[in-house]
Design an enzyme around this catalytic site. Structure first.
Site, PDB file in Angstrom:
ATOM      1  N   GLY A  60       0.825  -1.194   0.000  1.00  0.00           N
ATOM      2  CA  GLY A  60       0.000   0.000   0.000  1.00  0.00           C
ATOM      3  C   GLY A  60       0.859   1.243   0.000  1.00  0.00           C
ATOM      4  O   GLY A  60       1.995   1.232  -0.469  1.00  0.00           O
ATOM      5  N   CYS A  61       0.337   2.298   0.553  1.00  0.00           N
ATOM      6  CA  CYS A  61       1.031   3.587   0.584  1.00  0.00           C
ATOM      7  C   CYS A  61       2.339   3.477   1.360  1.00  0.00           C
ATOM      8  O   CYS A  61       2.364   2.971   2.483  1.00  0.00           O
ATOM      9  CB  CYS A  61       0.126   4.636   1.231  1.00  0.00           C
ATOM     10  SG  CYS A  61       0.915   6.235   1.432  1.00  0.00           S
TER      11      CYS A  61
END
Length: 176
Positions: A10-11
């Site tokens: 993810g981020c």
């Protein structure tokens, strides 16, 4: 002597904020890996067509923290069952991937994936790939959560992940 681990979940702001807290971790850098464009920039990667994942590259001392422990944290702090997405972050740049730097890391990652299968009701979609060129993210992404804790994304997404990590992995926390 240190080793390098490269993870995508993810981020990269989320992963960076967590791995910075772990004893034995010397440096965490946000960047991009696994794509087909040289010197990718954040905006390009966010468009989802460079093939890169947002990653963190973690320099760690394996005599203090084991690679296996970094992987245990990895599978606890993101959802490895959602293809190309983490929560509202959608696209191939947010995929779950482990980029291994040695045969030993590959074996450890395979084992960690098999262990994680016991904790998740859906199939694990984490990709296992040989590490390629690491492209550092732009400087404004360095230490992002610590510099911008009041930013809305940090408050809504990064902060809760950091708290979850601290609640469940207190034995791995670096001493202040």
């Amino acid at each position: 002597m240190t080793e390098i681990a490269t993870l995508a979940g993810g981020c990269f702001w989320c992963l960076e904020a967590i791995y910075q807290q772990i004893r034995g971790v010397k440096l965490v850098r946000s960047g991009y890996m696994g794509g087909h464009v040289s010197q990718p920039q954040y905006r390009q990667v966010c468009e989802g067509n460079t093939g890169h994942a947002e990653v963190v590259q973690i320099e760690f001392d394996p005599t203090i923290v084991a690679y296996a422990d970094l992987l245990t944290v990895f599978f606890a702090i993101h959802n490895p069952t959602t293809l190309n997405r983490q929560g509202n972050d959608v696209g191939p740049q947010y995929r779950s991937a482990i980029f291994y730097h040695s045969d030993e890391q590959k074996l450890a990652a395979e084992l960690a994936i098999n262990v994680a299968k016991q904790d998740w009701p859906m199939p694990i979609v984490t990709q296992l790939e040989s590490a390629a060129t690491f492209w550092p993210a732009e400087a404004e992404h360095d230490n992002y959560y610590n510099l911008h804790p009041s930013q809305p994304y940090c408050m809504a997404v990064v902060g809760p992940k950091v708290r979850k990590f601290m609640d469940h992995f207190g034995d791995l926390l670096a001493q202040p």
